[in-house]
Write a protein that holds these residues in place. Structure first.
Motif, PDB file in Angstrom:
ATOM      1  N   ILE A 419       3.079 119.861  50.964  1.00 26.93           N
ATOM      2  CA  ILE A 419       3.855 118.949  49.992  1.00 26.93           C
ATOM      3  C   ILE A 419       3.329 119.510  48.430  1.00 26.93           C
ATOM      4  N   TYR A 420       4.248 119.561  47.711  1.00 23.64           N
ATOM      5  CA  TYR A 420       4.068 120.080  46.524  1.00 23.64           C
ATOM      6  C   TYR A 420       4.498 119.275  45.635  1.00 23.64           C
ATOM      7  N   PHE A 444      10.365 115.345  42.004  1.00 22.88           N
ATOM      8  CA  PHE A 444      10.798 116.812  42.003  1.00 22.88           C
ATOM      9  C   PHE A 444       9.984 117.429  43.009  1.00 22.88           C
ATOM     10  N   ALA A 445       9.324 116.741  43.732  1.00 21.24           N
ATOM     11  CA  ALA A 445       8.142 117.283  44.800  1.00 21.24           C
ATOM     12  C   ALA A 445       8.903 117.916  45.900  1.00 21.24           C
ATOM     13  N   GLN A 446       8.276 119.022  46.442  1.00 15.19           N
ATOM     14  CA  GLN A 446       8.873 119.538  47.673  1.00 15.19           C
ATOM     15  C   GLN A 446       7.965 119.293  48.974  1.00 15.19           C
ATOM     16  N   CYS A 447       8.609 119.161  50.128  1.00 12.11           N
ATOM     17  CA  CYS A 447       7.833 119.245  51.384  1.00 12.11           C
ATOM     18  C   CYS A 447       8.519 120.129  52.076  1.00 12.11           C
ATOM     19  N   LEU A 448       7.833 121.408  52.369  1.00  9.88           N
ATOM     20  CA  LEU A 448       8.402 122.527  52.978  1.00  9.88           C
ATOM     21  C   LEU A 448       7.786 122.543  54.254  1.00  9.88           C
ATOM     22  N   THR A 449       8.848 123.016  55.398  1.00 12.35           N
ATOM     23  CA  THR A 449       8.605 123.066  56.680  1.00 12.35           C
ATOM     24  C   THR A 449       8.425 124.546  57.314  1.00 12.35           C
TER      25      THR A 449
END
Length: 570
Positions: A419-420, A444-449
């Motif tokens: 999570i960024y 604007f956060a990103q949760c990348l998989t």
């Protein structure tokens, strides 16, 4: 000239005294001794008589100055400053009466040698400068040059011996001032000069551990480059540096003007988890009793939404913040809001009073609107910093350390779950009455998989002043998927936030590559703060992402530095 005696004492008795007797009436009665037994008078007596007689005539002035130079020649060496002062008397005499130059130099030259033998490294450059411009006849000129070189080498080796016993800054400055004083005099000491500078540079490299030997041995090293920078700049002013010393200077400059990375012994990278959606864990809330403050806390517009933040409360004392997204036009894509809800749910399930996560109470979608409900976290950090600045006080060190470590722990845990935040700045960090921290602003956060990288686009609403240089340089450029590490960019944003917490200053422009060197110079000057904090800032604010540490390495570094007793936190 050929009729004049070749000795100053004889010149005074047979020529200058005879000329002075013509002006005897101008000499005060209590000064007549200068005519009866002048060579027996001491220097202080001659000075008193000279002041009383004054320059009433050329012949009396020449006679008095000749007597003074003769006495100086017999009494040499004088105290250092006196010797230099009377050299000027000698120089004035031979310039004003060049016909007496040969006689005077013959008598005064042995005194010069005595003065040089007795001088120290502080005064030698002054003597060398004066003698080097003196028009001496041969062979005295050649002898003077050889003697200057001999004495210069002697003092150089004395300083080298002192430098080997102690390499403190004062000793090095003493050495450099010596060389600066003689640098433009041709004394043919190039080998000794460069050997000395090489020794100084090696000592500096060792003392400041620029090769990292002491660090691995656990020895204490100098922790500020300010003195080192001043010394290097002083060395660079010297003429005649050989290639070896120039290379050493470049090695030093590369280390002190390039941000240094942090070292963590036995550091092990932690395995990151792929983000997983979770169900929100909350208690029962009677939403029918909700009351809303008619005045918004704040609002702003994005490309797709009007965002309005209001305060709501319940009769049981529960206070919340409602963040409402209203679509600007029909059929807006709400996936970014849904992404924020996923992240807030994940964080809320782990929220505690002592960590940075807010409690999230759920969301509701209704007729082109999305409402997100979360706990009230406190005042924005930016507002708190402004209050400190207005009161002309800084953040207490213990509180500063707590905030640094708490935020590192927060973002390190987020990074482990991919999570960024992507918009870390003091307006997205809240401080409550107990000075505890909560992080907000996950819009604007990103949760990348499957990747830690992303495509730089739609960043017009992100706070640009805290954006990492690699993002700032590509705001309007479409980049391929594996170009930028989100975690490393977040590290820079948090580092700049730490910098602002410490300095309470305007950080505008410091996230550009052009001002990065200036930023690190300011960090070097924060000497009132522990070295681990300065090292951490240097590492987090590294200009390029690939050499910037991640949050977990930063946190591991702080844990390790706790052993140095510079902080009692953790």
């Amino acid at each position: 000239m050929s009729d004049l005696p070749l000795d100053l004492e004889l010149l005074i008795i047979k020529t200058l005294k005879v000329q002075a007797l013509v002006e005897e009436s101008k000499i005060p009665n209590d000064c007549k001794l200068i005519l009866t037994n002048p060579t027996s008078l001491g220097l202080e007596e001659l000075l008193i008589y000279s002041q009383k007689i004054g320059g009433q005539s050329e012949s009396l002035l020449a006679y008095m100055l000749g007597l003074i130079i003769l006495r100086v020649s017999k009494d040499a060496p004088l105290n250092q400053k006196q010797g230099l002062q009377y050299f000027e008397t000698f120089k004035y005499f031979i310039d004003k009466w060049p016909e007496y130059q040969e006689n005077t130099i013959k008598t005064y030259f042995p005194a010069l040698i005595k003065e040089l033998l007795a001088t120290d490294n502080l005064n030698f450059p002054f003597w060398a400068q004066k003698i080097s411009v003196l028009q001496l006849p041969e062979p005295l000129a050649e002898n003077a040059k050889k003697f200057l070189r001999h004495q210069c080498l002697f003092l150089t080796y004395m300083l080298l011996e002192k430098l080997q016993n102690t390499s403190d800054t004062q000793t090095i400055l003493e050495f450099l001032d010596f060389f600066i004083g003689i640098n433009n005099i041709n004394l043919d000491i190039t080998t000794a000069f460069n050997m000395s500078i090489s020794c100084i540079l090696e000592n500096l490299i060792t003392d400041y551990d620029l090769r990292d030997y002491k660090k691995y041995l656990g020895e204490k090293v100098k922790d500020s480059f300010n003195e080192l920078k001043n010394l290097v700049e002083k060395i660079k002013t010297l003429n005649g540096l050989n290639d070896e010393n120039i290379k050493k200077i470049r090695v030093i400059e590369k280390e002190i003007y390039t941000p240094r990375t942090i070292y963590v012994y036995n550091y092990e990278r932690k395995k990151k988890c792929y983000f997983q959606d979770e169900e929100l864990k909350i208690g029962i809330i009677d939403w029918n009793q909700m009351q809303t403050d008619p005045n918004a806390v704040y609002n702003y517009n994005t490309e797709s939404f009007n965002v309005n933040v209001t305060r709501i409360w319940f009769p049981n004392g529960l206070v919340m913040i409602r963040k409402s997204y209203t679509e600007i036009m029909a059929n807006i894509d709400f996936r970014s809001v849904e992404n924020e809800i996923r992240i807030l749910t994940f964080l809320s399930n782990r929220a505690q009073d002592y960590n940075c996560y807010l409690k999230f109470f759920g969301a509701a979608k209704d007729y082109g609107k999305f409402h997100l409900y979360m706990e009230e976290g406190g005042k924005a950090l930016m507002q708190v910093l402004t209050e400190y600045k207005n009161n002309n006080v800084g953040i207490e060190l213990s509180l500063l350390e707590t905030w640094i470590i708490t935020l590192l722990q927060c973002f390190a845990e987020l990074a482990l779950n991919r999570i960024y935040h992507c918009d870390i700045n003091p307006n997205n960090i809240l401080i409550n009455q107990n000075n505890t921290i909560k992080v907000v602003g996950f819009g604007f956060a990103q949760c990348l998989t499957n990747s830690e990288s992303f495509i730089v686009k739609n960043t017009s609403q992100i706070t640009k002043d805290y954006m990492a240089p690699e993002l700032l340089a590509n705001l309007d450029v479409y980049l391929p998927n594996n170009h930028i590490k989100l975690g490393k960019s977040d590290v820079f944003s948090l580092g700049l936030t730490f910098f602002q917490i410490i300095t309470l200053s305007d950080i505008t422009g410091y996230n550009t590559l052009e001002k990065n060197a200036e930023l690190h110079l300011i960090i070097d000057n924060l000497v009132e703060y522990p070295q681990w904090i300065r090292n951490l800032l240097h590492a987090m604010l590294y200009p390029t992402g690939e050499k910037r540490p991640g949050f977990n390495k930063c946190l591991a570094y702080v844990h390790e530095q706790k052993k140095n007793l510079e902080t009692s936190i953790l």
